[in-house]
Design a protein around this motif. Sequence first.
Motif, PDB file in Angstrom:
ATOM      1  N   THR A 137       0.838  -1.200   0.000  1.00  0.00           N
ATOM      2  CA  THR A 137       0.000   0.000   0.000  1.00  0.00           C
ATOM      3  C   THR A 137       0.874   1.251   0.000  1.00  0.00           C
ATOM      4  O   THR A 137       2.021   1.224   0.444  1.00  0.00           O
ATOM      5  N   VAL A 138       0.316   2.330  -0.471  1.00  0.00           N
ATOM      6  CA  VAL A 138       1.039   3.604  -0.455  1.00  0.00           C
ATOM      7  C   VAL A 138       1.380   3.974   0.982  1.00  0.00           C
ATOM      8  O   VAL A 138       2.480   4.473   1.267  1.00  0.00           O
ATOM      9  N   HIS A 139       0.465   3.716   1.916  1.00  0.00           N
ATOM     10  CA  HIS A 139       0.744   4.022   3.315  1.00  0.00           C
ATOM     11  C   HIS A 139       2.000   3.297   3.799  1.00  0.00           C
ATOM     12  O   HIS A 139       2.843   3.873   4.481  1.00  0.00           O
ATOM     13  N   LYS A 140       2.124   2.013   3.447  1.00  0.00           N
ATOM     14  CA  LYS A 140       3.282   1.231   3.894  1.00  0.00           C
ATOM     15  C   LYS A 140       4.569   1.655   3.200  1.00  0.00           C
ATOM     16  O   LYS A 140       5.663   1.348   3.666  1.00  0.00           O
ATOM     17  N   SER A 141       4.454   2.367   2.080  1.00  0.00           N
ATOM     18  CA  SER A 141       5.653   2.758   1.327  1.00  0.00           C
ATOM     19  C   SER A 141       6.326   3.992   1.903  1.00  0.00           C
ATOM     20  O   SER A 141       7.434   4.331   1.489  1.00  0.00           O
ATOM     21  N   GLN A 142       5.676   4.680   2.835  1.00  0.00           N
ATOM     22  CA  GLN A 142       6.279   5.894   3.385  1.00  0.00           C
ATOM     23  C   GLN A 142       7.635   5.574   4.014  1.00  0.00           C
ATOM     24  O   GLN A 142       7.795   4.596   4.720  1.00  0.00           O
ATOM     25  N   GLY A 143       8.595   6.413   3.715  1.00  0.00           N
ATOM     26  CA  GLY A 143       9.953   6.178   4.191  1.00  0.00           C
ATOM     27  C   GLY A 143      10.782   5.334   3.257  1.00  0.00           C
ATOM     28  O   GLY A 143      11.953   5.079   3.530  1.00  0.00           O
ATOM     29  N   SER A 144      10.190   4.894   2.120  1.00  0.00           N
ATOM     30  CA  SER A 144      10.922   4.081   1.139  1.00  0.00           C
ATOM     31  C   SER A 144      11.095   4.855  -0.148  1.00  0.00           C
ATOM     32  O   SER A 144      10.408   5.848  -0.403  1.00  0.00           O
ATOM     33  N   GLU A 145      12.010   4.383  -0.979  1.00  0.00           N
ATOM     34  CA  GLU A 145      12.144   4.920  -2.328  1.00  0.00           C
ATOM     35  C   GLU A 145      12.601   3.803  -3.254  1.00  0.00           C
ATOM     36  O   GLU A 145      13.281   2.871  -2.834  1.00  0.00           O
ATOM     37  N   PHE A 146      12.188   3.886  -4.501  1.00  0.00           N
ATOM     38  CA  PHE A 146      12.482   2.866  -5.503  1.00  0.00           C
ATOM     39  C   PHE A 146      12.857   3.559  -6.807  1.00  0.00           C
ATOM     40  O   PHE A 146      12.450   4.698  -7.055  1.00  0.00           O
ATOM     41  N   ASP A 147      13.630   2.875  -7.640  1.00  0.00           N
ATOM     42  CA  ASP A 147      13.974   3.469  -8.937  1.00  0.00           C
ATOM     43  C   ASP A 147      12.712   3.757  -9.739  1.00  0.00           C
ATOM     44  O   ASP A 147      12.494   4.870 -10.211  1.00  0.00           O
ATOM     45  N   ASP A 148      11.877   2.720  -9.909  1.00  0.00           N
ATOM     46  CA  ASP A 148      10.642   2.843 -10.688  1.00  0.00           C
ATOM     47  C   ASP A 148       9.451   2.472  -9.803  1.00  0.00           C
ATOM     48  O   ASP A 148       9.537   1.540  -8.994  1.00  0.00           O
ATOM     49  N   VAL A 149       8.361   3.190  -9.983  1.00  0.00           N
ATOM     50  CA  VAL A 149       7.148   2.940  -9.206  1.00  0.00           C
ATOM     51  C   VAL A 149       5.955   2.843 -10.138  1.00  0.00           C
ATOM     52  O   VAL A 149       5.853   3.614 -11.109  1.00  0.00           O
ATOM     53  N   LEU A 150       5.079   1.895  -9.860  1.00  0.00           N
ATOM     54  CA  LEU A 150       3.782   1.816 -10.530  1.00  0.00           C
ATOM     55  C   LEU A 150       2.723   2.100  -9.481  1.00  0.00           C
ATOM     56  O   LEU A 150       2.551   1.331  -8.533  1.00  0.00           O
ATOM     57  N   LEU A 151       2.047   3.233  -9.606  1.00  0.00           N
ATOM     58  CA  LEU A 151       1.008   3.637  -8.661  1.00  0.00           C
ATOM     59  C   LEU A 151      -0.344   3.187  -9.200  1.00  0.00           C
ATOM     60  O   LEU A 151      -0.722   3.553 -10.316  1.00  0.00           O
ATOM     61  N   VAL A 152      -1.071   2.403  -8.413  1.00  0.00           N
ATOM     62  CA  VAL A 152      -2.331   1.812  -8.861  1.00  0.00           C
ATOM     63  C   VAL A 152      -3.485   2.365  -8.029  1.00  0.00           C
ATOM     64  O   VAL A 152      -3.517   2.200  -6.799  1.00  0.00           O
ATOM     65  N   LEU A 153      -4.427   3.007  -8.697  1.00  0.00           N
ATOM     66  CA  LEU A 153      -5.624   3.517  -8.033  1.00  0.00           C
ATOM     67  C   LEU A 153      -6.812   2.635  -8.374  1.00  0.00           C
ATOM     68  O   LEU A 153      -6.840   1.983  -9.428  1.00  0.00           O
ATOM     69  N   PRO A 154      -7.825   2.587  -7.526  1.00  0.00           N
ATOM     70  CA  PRO A 154      -8.996   1.732  -7.792  1.00  0.00           C
ATOM     71  C   PRO A 154      -9.848   2.275  -8.934  1.00  0.00           C
ATOM     72  O   PRO A 154      -9.709   3.437  -9.332  1.00  0.00           O
ATOM     73  N   ALA A 155     -10.729   1.421  -9.413  1.00  0.00           N
ATOM     74  CA  ALA A 155     -11.609   1.824 -10.515  1.00  0.00           C
ATOM     75  C   ALA A 155     -12.819   2.601 -10.026  1.00  0.00           C
ATOM     76  O   ALA A 155     -13.462   3.317 -10.805  1.00  0.00           O
ATOM     77  N   GLU A 156     -13.136   2.460  -8.750  1.00  0.00           N
ATOM     78  CA  GLU A 156     -14.308   3.119  -8.186  1.00  0.00           C
ATOM     79  C   GLU A 156     -13.883   4.092  -7.085  1.00  0.00           C
ATOM     80  O   GLU A 156     -12.806   3.954  -6.502  1.00  0.00           O
ATOM     81  N   PRO A 157     -14.731   5.081  -6.782  1.00  0.00           N
ATOM     82  CA  PRO A 157     -14.388   6.028  -5.716  1.00  0.00           C
ATOM     83  C   PRO A 157     -14.122   5.319  -4.389  1.00  0.00           C
ATOM     84  O   PRO A 157     -14.743   4.299  -4.079  1.00  0.00           O
ATOM     85  N   SER A 158     -13.206   5.862  -3.629  1.00  0.00           N
ATOM     86  CA  SER A 158     -12.859   5.286  -2.334  1.00  0.00           C
ATOM     87  C   SER A 158     -12.501   6.414  -1.373  1.00  0.00           C
ATOM     88  O   SER A 158     -11.887   7.409  -1.778  1.00  0.00           O
TER      89      SER A 158
END
Length: 584
Positions: A512-533
């Motif tokens: 999850t994006v929340h769990k990624s805080q404090g990390s960094e990566f060369d490449d990132v794929l950010l995935v959002l849901p298809a419906e409102p959340s």
Amino acid sequence: MNRPSVPVLPAEFARVVGSLAGETSEGLVLCAALAADATSGGHVCLDLARVAGRAPFDGAPELPPLDELLVRLAASPLATRPGGFAPLVLDGARLYLHRYWRYEVSLADELLARARAPAVPMEIDRVRGVLDRLFPPSGDSPDMQKIAAALAILRGLSVISGGPGTGKTSTAARILAALVELAGGKRLAIGLAAPTGKAAARLEASLAAQPATRDLGLRAVTLHRLLGFSGGAVPRFDAANPLPLEVLVVDEASMIDLALAAKLVRALPPATRLILLGDKDQLASVEAGAVLASIAAGAQGFSPKTRTALARATGEHLPAGREATPLGDSVVLLERSYRFGAASGIGRLARAVRSGDADTALSVLDEGGEAAWQSHDAEALGAAVFAAYEPYFAAVASGADPAACFAALARFRALAALRGGPFGVEAINRSVERRLAARDQAVLHRRWYPGRPVMVMRNDYALRLANGDVGIALDDASASGGIAIVFETPEGGFRKLSPARMPECETVYAMTVHKSQGSEFDDVLLVLPAEPSPVLSRELVYTGVTRAKRRVAVASKPEMLRAALGTRVERDSGLAERLAAARR
């Protein structure tokens, strides 16, 4: 707080305290339940203006208008005005659980006391000489890193906020080097801490890599370990037993919740320098409060007195600002990114996201390059994630050493807004493992197959593992079952654990994006849901985008991204108001 009903536990809490206090009004007991439920949504209190005069959810009674509601709560045994004792505190139009009101008032008082304290006695010419050497001319005017360092040297409280690549850690390293030099040979008791084990390890490694601090032998710990928590809510260190520190640097301060922040500042001696590093625009803590954002909200420029002192200590010219609040005099905002150039795709996208400029954000993604769209189709998405991990799979299959495997794993990460659903973490992880199983049937039958990356889900101090630590299952002929789980150490080495000893963990091709805080990566794929959340927000997208160092792809429908950028995380709290309203 837009929920269909109040969950069972807050409702039961309200029923019990209402019964004990003798409150029979269904509406006032409902307010107590809403105040208890608010903390589970990250709020510190219930903003009564949001719920007054309406039914807060289907089937609930309609609450009185705000003026009447305030009068009735003030007269109820359920609530008290500040200074009294009751389960709830009514402070203005905010309704708090009593302990959260205490946390907020205590934190505000402690921060203001540190901000108002007289400047730390220093020979200003000596400070200027040290800073001139540690911060050679950079071409920036003014040099905000140098100014941030001077502020941390001259004041007991300093807050340095900036996005990735703005130099927060390198500035902190030079601050510590300057303080050590200015101490004139006296050994300083320096502490390093962060909210999570992963963030602490990164802070320690970053400072160990900086020329200014590599020889200081500094070790970083989690804030919970620093304060001496051992399973309960009461830490070992507090006002009666303060931490034996002269300087404390806390990284990833945006992740600190209100309760932890209050306990931290209470445990620091008044003379201890507190230096907070973080990004005010990132996601706030999962728990109640948005402490860093509340502190930084008062950063409107330095007061004339502070501006003069900083100019003398740095030789930099600071433009005049509005009269600062006490906390504003302790805050520096770093805005120049040394990682992303002004024209870089990631930099342009991050700036657009941070400001909520959806048109520019979508335009940057349309252009492609360093920031681009990824097909928002579950099958295509799974194939893209699997393909991105091919270099990692090849490193594992070739028997590469742990350093090479960890380096390959860090080159890419899929970050999802949600855990569940077709575009959530769990579905992405299953998709990768399904494709791996098509290549190697053993993956279907072995929980610990070679190459499985896992994230620890809870702290285990006995095993020296923290929530968020990532390990890799690798072939090991000397281990029972032929597999060992390998973890990086802060010193740059590796250590192994038997799978049988592993605490709760989960596969982490996606997180999850929340769990990624404090990390960094060369490449990132950010995935959002298809419906409102409810979790979709500008802060979530900004946090996900800025985890990338080289390239970011966004898998989202344009309308979902636009909606996210139009939504700010709102945490009901009075902290920013308390700090801003304070007078010198």
